[in-house]
Design a protein around this motif. Structure first.
Motif, PDB file in Angstrom:
ATOM      1  N   PRO A  52      48.071  32.213  48.995  1.00 19.40           N
ATOM      2  CA  PRO A  52      47.023  32.027  47.981  1.00 19.40           C
ATOM      3  C   PRO A  52      45.614  32.148  48.570  1.00 19.40           C
ATOM      4  CG  PRO A  52      48.756  30.417  47.657  1.00 19.40           C
ATOM      5  CD  PRO A  52      49.068  31.137  48.945  1.00 19.40           C
ATOM      6  N   GLU A  53      45.422  31.701  49.801  1.00 16.30           N
ATOM      7  CA  GLU A  53      44.096  31.750  50.424  1.00 16.30           C
ATOM      8  C   GLU A  53      43.623  33.189  50.662  1.00 16.30           C
ATOM      9  OE1 GLU A  53      46.317  28.360  50.753  1.00 16.30           O
ATOM     10  OE2 GLU A  53      46.764  30.017  52.115  1.00 16.30           O
ATOM     11  N   MET A  54      44.536  34.109  50.835  1.00 17.26           N
ATOM     12  CA  MET A  54      44.189  35.505  51.125  1.00 17.26           C
ATOM     13  C   MET A  54      43.927  36.341  49.868  1.00 17.26           C
ATOM     14  SD  MET A  54      43.940  35.736  54.339  1.00 17.26           S
ATOM     15  CE  MET A  54      43.749  37.503  54.410  1.00 17.26           C
ATOM     16  N   LEU A  55      44.307  35.844  48.698  1.00 16.52           N
ATOM     17  CA  LEU A  55      44.192  36.633  47.474  1.00 16.52           C
ATOM     18  C   LEU A  55      42.764  37.119  47.213  1.00 16.52           C
ATOM     19  CD1 LEU A  55      46.532  34.620  45.094  1.00 16.52           C
ATOM     20  CD2 LEU A  55      46.903  36.945  45.954  1.00 16.52           C
ATOM     21  N   LYS A  56      41.778  36.288  47.523  1.00 21.58           N
ATOM     22  CA  LYS A  56      40.390  36.649  47.219  1.00 21.58           C
ATOM     23  C   LYS A  56      39.879  37.801  48.079  1.00 21.58           C
ATOM     24  CE  LYS A  56      38.446  32.989  50.127  1.00 21.58           C
ATOM     25  NZ  LYS A  56      39.647  32.293  50.527  1.00 21.58           N
ATOM     26  N   ASN A  57      40.583  38.126  49.167  1.00 17.10           N
ATOM     27  CA  ASN A  57      40.151  39.191  50.085  1.00 17.10           C
ATOM     28  C   ASN A  57      40.824  40.533  49.822  1.00 17.10           C
ATOM     29  OD1 ASN A  57      38.626  37.229  51.481  1.00 17.10           O
ATOM     30  ND2 ASN A  57      40.434  36.635  52.640  1.00 17.10           N
ATOM     31  N   ILE A  58      41.588  40.639  48.741  1.00 15.74           N
ATOM     32  CA  ILE A  58      42.392  41.836  48.480  1.00 15.74           C
ATOM     33  C   ILE A  58      41.860  42.560  47.250  1.00 15.74           C
ATOM     34  CG2 ILE A  58      44.734  42.608  47.882  1.00 15.74           C
ATOM     35  CD1 ILE A  58      45.723  40.170  49.490  1.00 15.74           C
ATOM     36  N   ASP A  59      41.933  43.893  47.268  1.00 17.31           N
ATOM     37  CA  ASP A  59      41.500  44.725  46.140  1.00 17.31           C
ATOM     38  C   ASP A  59      42.554  44.678  45.038  1.00 17.31           C
ATOM     39  OD1 ASP A  59      40.204  46.572  44.504  1.00 17.31           O
ATOM     40  OD2 ASP A  59      41.032  48.303  45.588  1.00 17.31           O
ATOM     41  N   LEU A  60      42.570  43.548  44.325  1.00 18.68           N
ATOM     42  CA  LEU A  60      43.520  43.366  43.225  1.00 18.68           C
ATOM     43  C   LEU A  60      43.036  44.134  42.003  1.00 18.68           C
ATOM     44  CD1 LEU A  60      43.988  39.490  43.435  1.00 18.68           C
ATOM     45  CD2 LEU A  60      45.537  41.241  44.340  1.00 18.68           C
ATOM     46  N   ASN A  61      43.981  44.683  41.240  1.00 13.83           N
ATOM     47  CA  ASN A  61      43.571  45.289  39.982  1.00 13.83           C
ATOM     48  C   ASN A  61      43.133  44.187  39.021  1.00 13.83           C
ATOM     49  OD1 ASN A  61      45.779  44.335  38.331  1.00 13.83           O
ATOM     50  ND2 ASN A  61      47.033  45.992  39.089  1.00 13.83           N
ATOM     51  N   GLU A  62      42.454  44.595  37.961  1.00 11.87           N
ATOM     52  CA  GLU A  62      41.870  43.620  37.034  1.00 11.87           C
ATOM     53  C   GLU A  62      42.915  42.691  36.418  1.00 11.87           C
ATOM     54  OE1 GLU A  62      39.299  43.491  32.891  1.00 11.87           O
ATOM     55  OE2 GLU A  62      39.685  45.411  33.849  1.00 11.87           O
ATOM     56  N   ALA A  63      44.046  43.239  35.983  1.00 14.13           N
ATOM     57  CA  ALA A  63      45.075  42.421  35.341  1.00 14.13           C
ATOM     58  C   ALA A  63      45.665  41.397  36.307  1.00 14.13           C
ATOM     59  CB  ALA A  63      46.178  43.313  34.768  1.00 14.13           C
ATOM     60  N   THR A  64      45.884  41.792  37.553  1.00 12.53           N
ATOM     61  CA  THR A  64      46.426  40.876  38.556  1.00 12.53           C
ATOM     62  C   THR A  64      45.396  39.799  38.895  1.00 12.53           C
ATOM     63  OG1 THR A  64      47.867  42.608  39.423  1.00 12.53           O
ATOM     64  CG2 THR A  64      47.425  40.746  40.882  1.00 12.53           C
ATOM     65  N   ARG A  65      44.140  40.187  38.975  1.00 12.76           N
ATOM     66  CA  ARG A  65      43.064  39.212  39.234  1.00 12.76           C
ATOM     67  C   ARG A  65      43.012  38.164  38.118  1.00 12.76           C
ATOM     68  NH1 ARG A  65      39.582  38.816  42.837  1.00 12.76           N
ATOM     69  NH2 ARG A  65      39.906  40.914  43.657  1.00 12.76           N
ATOM     70  N   VAL A  66      43.138  38.615  36.872  1.00 12.92           N
ATOM     71  CA  VAL A  66      43.142  37.677  35.739  1.00 12.92           C
ATOM     72  C   VAL A  66      44.331  36.728  35.852  1.00 12.92           C
ATOM     73  CG1 VAL A  66      43.474  37.510  33.229  1.00 12.92           C
ATOM     74  CG2 VAL A  66      41.846  39.159  34.160  1.00 12.92           C
ATOM     75  N   THR A  67      45.507  37.264  36.192  1.00  8.21           N
ATOM     76  CA  THR A  67      46.702  36.427  36.309  1.00  8.21           C
ATOM     77  C   THR A  67      46.521  35.344  37.362  1.00  8.21           C
ATOM     78  OG1 THR A  67      48.161  38.209  35.586  1.00  8.21           O
ATOM     79  CG2 THR A  67      49.174  36.440  36.876  1.00  8.21           C
ATOM     80  N   PHE A  68      46.059  35.705  38.557  1.00 13.67           N
ATOM     81  CA  PHE A  68      45.890  34.705  39.616  1.00 13.67           C
ATOM     82  C   PHE A  68      44.743  33.747  39.311  1.00 13.67           C
ATOM     83  CE2 PHE A  68      48.394  37.719  42.354  1.00 13.67           C
ATOM     84  CZ  PHE A  68      49.460  36.848  42.569  1.00 13.67           C
ATOM     85  N   THR A  69      43.743  34.195  38.573  1.00 15.70           N
ATOM     86  CA  THR A  69      42.677  33.285  38.147  1.00 15.70           C
ATOM     87  C   THR A  69      43.227  32.266  37.159  1.00 15.70           C
ATOM     88  OG1 THR A  69      40.973  34.959  38.517  1.00 15.70           O
ATOM     89  CG2 THR A  69      40.404  33.149  37.029  1.00 15.70           C
ATOM     90  N   GLN A  70      44.024  32.721  36.199  1.00 12.19           N
ATOM     91  CA  GLN A  70      44.638  31.804  35.231  1.00 12.19           C
ATOM     92  C   GLN A  70      45.566  30.809  35.915  1.00 12.19           C
ATOM     93  OE1 GLN A  70      46.383  34.614  32.431  1.00 12.19           O
ATOM     94  NE2 GLN A  70      44.725  34.255  30.985  1.00 12.19           N
ATOM     95  N   LYS A  71      46.180  31.210  37.027  1.00 10.78           N
ATOM     96  CA  LYS A  71      47.048  30.299  37.778  1.00 10.78           C
ATOM     97  C   LYS A  71      46.244  29.325  38.634  1.00 10.78           C
ATOM     98  CE  LYS A  71      51.502  31.815  38.627  1.00 10.78           C
ATOM     99  NZ  LYS A  71      51.819  30.827  37.687  1.00 10.78           N
ATOM    100  N   GLY A  72      44.922  29.502  38.695  1.00 10.19           N
ATOM    101  CA  GLY A  72      44.071  28.626  39.490  1.00 10.19           C
ATOM    102  C   GLY A  72      44.055  28.984  40.971  1.00 10.19           C
ATOM    103  N   LEU A  73      44.473  30.203  41.315  1.00 12.96           N
ATOM    104  CA  LEU A  73      44.543  30.616  42.716  1.00 12.96           C
ATOM    105  C   LEU A  73      43.334  31.438  43.149  1.00 12.96           C
ATOM    106  CD1 LEU A  73      48.341  31.498  42.807  1.00 12.96           C
ATOM    107  CD2 LEU A  73      47.228  29.442  43.703  1.00 12.96           C
ATOM    108  N   LEU A  74      42.505  31.859  42.212  1.00  6.48           N
ATOM    109  CA  LEU A  74      41.262  32.589  42.530  1.00  6.48           C
ATOM    110  C   LEU A  74      40.087  31.869  41.891  1.00  6.48           C
ATOM    111  CD1 LEU A  74      42.201  36.352  42.009  1.00  6.48           C
ATOM    112  CD2 LEU A  74      41.732  35.198  44.155  1.00  6.48           C
TER     113      LEU A  74
END
Length: 141
Positions: free
Chosen positions: A119-141
């Protein structure tokens, strides 16, 4: 405009999440890191579609031991096909929390590579928009 129901597993193993780098010449998010998943086929149940997509994209050896429906959302996306044509699609995403018992993956040509990410590394990765929204909703970004 065509409509597709997309089943999307958020696969976790030992506290890390599976990400797939999309092929650069096709899909909705070419060349970006994403969650696996794909469209339901006529006559499939949600779990059947989810397990089929996991098997097609990630191989038969990946053992999914737990599947829990988590959330849903929708949007409109442009999909690029291998021949270069594009299509606008209304997508309904059904997102599932999944646990895998192993990391045995053989990915198909929809992806360039895969990786397991804390989870700590997620913010450093070029996630697509939909994946970024998903991890944000999970509270991981």
């Amino acid at each position: 405009m065509r409509q597709r129901i997309i089943v999307c597993p958020v696969i976790q193993n030992d506290g890390e999440y599976l990400l797939c780098k999309m092929a650069s010449d096709r899909g909705v998010f070419p060349g970006q890191w994403a969650l696996p998943g794909g469209g339901m086929e006529p006559g499939e149940t949600l779990e059947t579609a989810l397990r089929r997509e996991i098997m097609e994209e990630l191989g038969e050896a990946l053992l999914i031991t737990e599947i829990k429906p988590w959330t849903f959302r929708d949007d409109i996306r442009n999909k690029t096909y291998p021949d270069g044509t594009t299509e606008e699609i209304y997508m309904i995403y059904l997102i599932f929390d999944c646990i895998s018992a192993n990391r045995d993956i053989t990915f198909n040509d929809e992806f360039q590579e895969i990786m397991w990410v804390s989870p700590e590394m997620l913010k450093n990765i070029d996630l697509n928009e939909a994946t970024r929204v998903t991890f944000t909703q999970k509270g991981l970004l």
